[in-house]
Motif scaffolding. Structure first.
Motif, PDB file in Angstrom:
ATOM      1  N   ASP A  49       0.813  -1.217   0.000  1.00  0.00           N
ATOM      2  CA  ASP A  49       0.000   0.000   0.000  1.00  0.00           C
ATOM      3  C   ASP A  49       0.848   1.270   0.000  1.00  0.00           C
ATOM      4  OD1 ASP A  49       0.793   0.287   2.595  1.00  0.00           O
ATOM      5  OD2 ASP A  49      -1.118  -0.292   3.481  1.00  0.00           O
ATOM      6  N   ILE A  51       3.431   3.882  -2.198  1.00  0.00           N
ATOM      7  CA  ILE A  51       3.494   4.298  -3.598  1.00  0.00           C
ATOM      8  C   ILE A  51       4.944   4.406  -4.055  1.00  0.00           C
ATOM      9  CG2 ILE A  51       2.878   6.135  -5.230  1.00  0.00           C
ATOM     10  CD1 ILE A  51       0.472   6.759  -3.487  1.00  0.00           C
ATOM     11  N   ARG A 118     -10.342   1.676  -9.589  1.00  0.00           N
ATOM     12  CA  ARG A 118      -9.201   0.757  -9.486  1.00  0.00           C
ATOM     13  C   ARG A 118      -9.235  -0.391 -10.491  1.00  0.00           C
ATOM     14  NH1 ARG A 118     -11.281   1.676  -4.797  1.00  0.00           N
ATOM     15  NH2 ARG A 118     -11.989  -0.458  -4.407  1.00  0.00           N
ATOM     16  N   MET A 121      -5.884  -0.900 -12.035  1.00  0.00           N
ATOM     17  CA  MET A 121      -4.942  -1.636 -11.188  1.00  0.00           C
ATOM     18  C   MET A 121      -5.153  -3.135 -11.336  1.00  0.00           C
ATOM     19  SD  MET A 121      -5.190   0.826  -7.878  1.00  0.00           S
ATOM     20  CE  MET A 121      -4.571  -0.371  -6.740  1.00  0.00           C
ATOM     21  N   HIS A 127       1.678  -4.447 -11.594  1.00  0.00           N
ATOM     22  CA  HIS A 127       1.435  -3.710 -10.346  1.00  0.00           C
ATOM     23  C   HIS A 127       2.074  -2.333 -10.388  1.00  0.00           C
ATOM     24  CE1 HIS A 127      -0.286  -7.284  -8.664  1.00  0.00           C
ATOM     25  NE2 HIS A 127       0.801  -7.960  -8.921  1.00  0.00           N
ATOM     26  N   TYR A 130      -0.837   2.764  -8.705  1.00  0.00           N
ATOM     27  CA  TYR A 130      -0.957   2.927  -7.251  1.00  0.00           C
ATOM     28  C   TYR A 130      -2.162   3.777  -6.895  1.00  0.00           C
ATOM     29  CZ  TYR A 130       3.667   0.950  -7.227  1.00  0.00           C
ATOM     30  OH  TYR A 130       4.731   0.097  -7.400  1.00  0.00           O
ATOM     31  N   VAL A 158      -5.986   7.013  -8.644  1.00  0.00           N
ATOM     32  CA  VAL A 158      -4.871   6.149  -9.030  1.00  0.00           C
ATOM     33  C   VAL A 158      -3.788   6.996  -9.714  1.00  0.00           C
ATOM     34  CG1 VAL A 158      -4.208   4.236 -10.545  1.00  0.00           C
ATOM     35  CG2 VAL A 158      -6.364   4.137  -9.276  1.00  0.00           C
ATOM     36  N   LYS A 160       0.557   6.818 -11.331  1.00  0.00           N
ATOM     37  CA  LYS A 160       1.612   5.927 -11.834  1.00  0.00           C
ATOM     38  C   LYS A 160       2.696   6.722 -12.537  1.00  0.00           C
ATOM     39  CE  LYS A 160       0.291   5.211 -16.481  1.00  0.00           C
ATOM     40  NZ  LYS A 160       1.594   5.578 -17.017  1.00  0.00           N
TER      41      LYS A 160
ATOM     42  N   ASN B  50      -5.395  -3.236  -0.861  1.00  0.00           N
ATOM     43  CA  ASN B  50      -4.098  -2.642  -1.151  1.00  0.00           C
ATOM     44  C   ASN B  50      -3.900  -2.609  -2.671  1.00  0.00           C
ATOM     45  OD1 ASN B  50      -3.012  -5.251  -1.958  1.00  0.00           O
ATOM     46  ND2 ASN B  50      -3.032  -5.735   0.224  1.00  0.00           N
ATOM     47  N   ASP B  51      -2.710  -2.227  -3.089  1.00  0.00           N
ATOM     48  CA  ASP B  51      -2.491  -2.072  -4.525  1.00  0.00           C
ATOM     49  C   ASP B  51      -2.484  -3.413  -5.260  1.00  0.00           C
ATOM     50  OD1 ASP B  51      -2.415   0.690  -4.400  1.00  0.00           O
ATOM     51  OD2 ASP B  51      -0.310   0.704  -3.816  1.00  0.00           O
ATOM     52  N   GLY B  54      -6.925  -4.518  -5.196  1.00  0.00           N
ATOM     53  CA  GLY B  54      -7.775  -3.344  -5.395  1.00  0.00           C
ATOM     54  C   GLY B  54      -9.251  -3.696  -5.445  1.00  0.00           C
TER      55      GLY B  54
END
Lengths: 262, 410
Positions: A49, A51, A118, A121, A127, A130, A158, A160, B50-51, B54
């Motif tokens: 979690d 970035i 998201r 994501m 991945h 973020y 989000v 990136k 979390n990333d 999601g």
């Protein structure tokens, strides 16, 4: 004739990262965070979690000494071209908050349009995207040190790696001011490229024969991450170690390492 | 105290008992509302998402309630378009459940997005290539249709129906309901499908990616099919549950039997398609991307091959075989078992298409992403359940949800 065709191609910015040169120092990560106003927490121990637009992975060959070997793999956004021009993330975003630029080949993120579903994501196998789980908070006084060319992002959206797109704009502005229509190699560099002390990262226009990356991507040791998925990334990695190249993709037990196509 | 509002000729529990029940479920609802407000005011850092994860618990709940609410569109389709007149005895309840499921789905989405005040961007800046855009449009439109379908039932409340305008409005709405049922079936076909497409188009995720039929991955059709197949199981489960709670028979055997039989055949055909899909994916699609089937079901503490068995065999083949046979449907225990397994089967399908997709490592040097929801996520996932219980309780008490109730309990 072929050269003329190549010169007429639109720009396609990308990187070639030499994994045999990378020492895993993390300078690229720090430079990226500072350049792009990436927020951080007091406790960054949970990597799922936090970035890090640029993240360095540590790969091992799972052998015992003396054959043990490691490799550091820096992973920015791969700026995929994808299938039929659709990057995995671009085609799924419901609000067109992420976009593939035909002018530069950069996958951008429009912060003011993202509403935080998201889905991008979920679509990104690297991945590289973020979510801002928290409001960005900087230590007192540091907010005065933020890069004025990059907007800080708010909670709930989000973000990136953008290949430091603001630097491209700045370089283009300078060129226009000087009466030029375009920029030369080196005028536009990403922060991570500039910061890498080992010179492991080379950045440029993959379509432009005058740029180093154009030749480097054709090197027999060059490969891309998860090439079999068809994401068509614009980040190329290089290593003369076979296990490193093999670690770049998934292989069935019975398979030999996938043959590279150049 | 509220006897004037209760439909004529039926018995209901005392007002005090009803108020106590609503109070208890209302407390659970308030707990969920509190958690929801935390997510809105403090942000999604209140969750354990979390990333890597999601999409998590409540996205699964969202997909599951939509699939289970599929009983509304499919029963409406059978009743008004195909002409299965017997289903008129359960259509009100199916619509009510559909209304609850779809309003819950919209509520969950409102909680889920990181910037709820920007939710309208999905309509304003719509990306026509995104499956989620299709979901948003169809879900909103279908919810409007369900509201229109639910409205005449509200207007048939004993007191409201005394008002001539409401009486005539309800009557006329019933007359044209086939139009709304057809619209609802059309919209639901697309949004159930596009929910399947949400996972199916992720070509960067070998666990969920399926090749396309025209612009749709075939998970599009599997999702629609499964919602039509399993949705009635949920309607029947809740019918049996409310019958058990009230101690009354509320829907005639003939109606239940017909819906169960159709559901059984739909599940059987769906599960054959699902097996074919799984086989092709495991033997062709996944290996082309460097994965074997067992890569998706090993090296982690939770996601084992048991999930596939639970979804296809226990939640698919078994309920299908019970429901297509007369003996299976007539046996009360087997019947209950079949509809419960059906609900579990489709919920597991949605679970893997949301959570396992996120958990499976795609990069060769990455590991499985494990996850456990926070209490805020659990509370907000239970919130729609409490809301549904309250709406069913109020509707059952004050509206003629079950037209056969008097006849069956005289």
């Amino acid at each position: 004739m072929k050269k003329a065709q190549e010169q007429n191609k639109p720009k396609k910015y990308g990187m070639v990262i030499d994994l045999d040169k990378c020492t895993g120092c993390g300078a690229c990560m720090v430079a990226c965070m500072a350049e792009n106003n990436v927020p951080f927490k007091k406790d960054e121990s949970n990597k799922k979690d936090s970035i890090t637009w640029m993240r360095v992975y540590k790969l091992t060959n799972d052998e015992k000494y003396p054959d043990a070997d490691i490799c550091y793999l820096p992973r920015p956004c791969q700026h995929c071209e994808g299938q039929h021009g659709h990057s995995p993330c671009v085609s799924v975003c419901p609000a067109t908050a992420t976009d593939y630029s035909e002018e530069t080949g950069i996958v951008s993120q429009i912060y003011t349009r993202c509403f935080g579903c998201r889905y991008c994501m979920a679509a990104c196998p690297y991945h590289a995207r973020y979510f801002n789980w928290w409001d960005p908070v900087w230590p007192e006084g540091m907010e005065k040190m933020l890069n004025p060319d990059v907007s800080p992002r708010m909670r709930g959206i989000v973000e990136k790696c953008s290949f430091c797109f603001h630097r491209y704009q700045s370089a283009m502005d300078k060129a226009h001011y000087e009466g030029r229509r375009d920029i030369e190699e080196g005028e536009y560099q990403t922060a991570c490229t500039q910061a890498c002390p080992a010179g492991a990262i080379t950045f440029g226009d993959l379509n432009n024969p005058a740029h180093k990356v154009h030749e480097l991507k054709k090197h027999p040791d060059a490969f891309r991450l998860l090439e079999r998925l068809g994401t068509n990334p614009k980040i190329y990695y290089m290593s003369n170690r076979e296990w490193v190249r093999k670690a770049g993709d998934n292989h069935l037990m019975a398979e030999k390492p996938a043959k590279k196509q150049h | 105290m509220d006897s004037a509002l209760i439909p004529e000729g039926v018995k209901r529990c005392s007002t005090g008992k009803f108020a106590l029940f609503i109070g208890i479920v209302g407390a659970v609802l308030l707990w969920g509302v509190y958690a929801m407000l935390l997510c809105w005011l403090k942000g999604l850092n209140q969750t354990n998402m979390n990333d890597y994860y999601g999409f998590a618990l409540w996205i699964w709940a969202d997909l599951a309630v939509i699939a289970l609410g599929g009983g509304a569109f499919f029963t409406g389709f059978l009743r008004y378009i195909v002409g299965k007149d017997e289903l008129k005895n359960i259509i009100n309840y199916a619509v009510l459940i559909g209304f609850i499921c779809y309003s819950s789905a919209l509520l969950i989405l409102a909680i889920d997005i990181g910037q709820p005040l920007r939710g309208w961007f999905i309509f304003w800046h719509a990306n026509v290539h995104s499956m989620l855009t299709e979901v948003a449009f169809c879900l909103s439109c279908y919810f409007a249709v369900l509201s229109i379908e639910y409205l005449p039932l509200i207007l048939e409340n004993r007191q409201l129906n005394k008002v001539p305008f409401f009486h005539h409005l309800a009557h006329n709405m019933h007359e044209v309901m086939a139009v709304f049922a057809a619209t609802g079936a059309f919209l639901s076909f697309f949004h159930q499908g596009s929910l399947g497409g949400v996972a199916g188009v992720l070509f960067g995720r070998p666990f969920s990616f399926r090749e396309g039929v025209f612009v749709w991955p075939w998970t599009f059709f599997l999702f629609t099919w499964s919602a039509a197949a399993y949705g009635p199981c949920f309607t029947l489960s809740l019918t049996k549950l409310i019958e058990a709670i009230t101690g009354k028979q509320l829907v005639g055997e003939k109606c239940v039997n017909l819906l169960a039989k159709i559901s059984g055949w739909m599940i059987l055909t769906y599960i054959i398609a699902k097996i074919a899909d799984t086989w092709y994916w495991a033997s062709v699609l996944a290996p082309a991307q460097g994965f074997t089937l067992m890569d998706f079901y090993s090296n982690n503490p939770v996601y084992g091959i048991w999930i596939l068995v639970l979804e296809i065999v226990i939640g698919g083949i078994i309920p299908a075989l019970i429901l297509i046979t007369e003996r299976g449907r007539k046996n009360p225990m087997l019947f209950i078992l079949a509809i419960i397994l059906g609900v579990i089967g489709v919920s597991i399908n949605r679970w893997v298409m949301v959570l396992q997709v996120m958990a499976v490592p795609v990069m060769p040097f990455d590991t499985w992403a494990m996850y456990f929801p926070s209490w805020q996520e659990i509370a907000t996932t239970i919130l729609p359940v409490a809301y549904g219980v309250i709406l069913i309780a109020i509707s059952y008490r004050y509206l003629p949800v079950f037209p056969q109730e008097r006849e069956l309990n005289d």
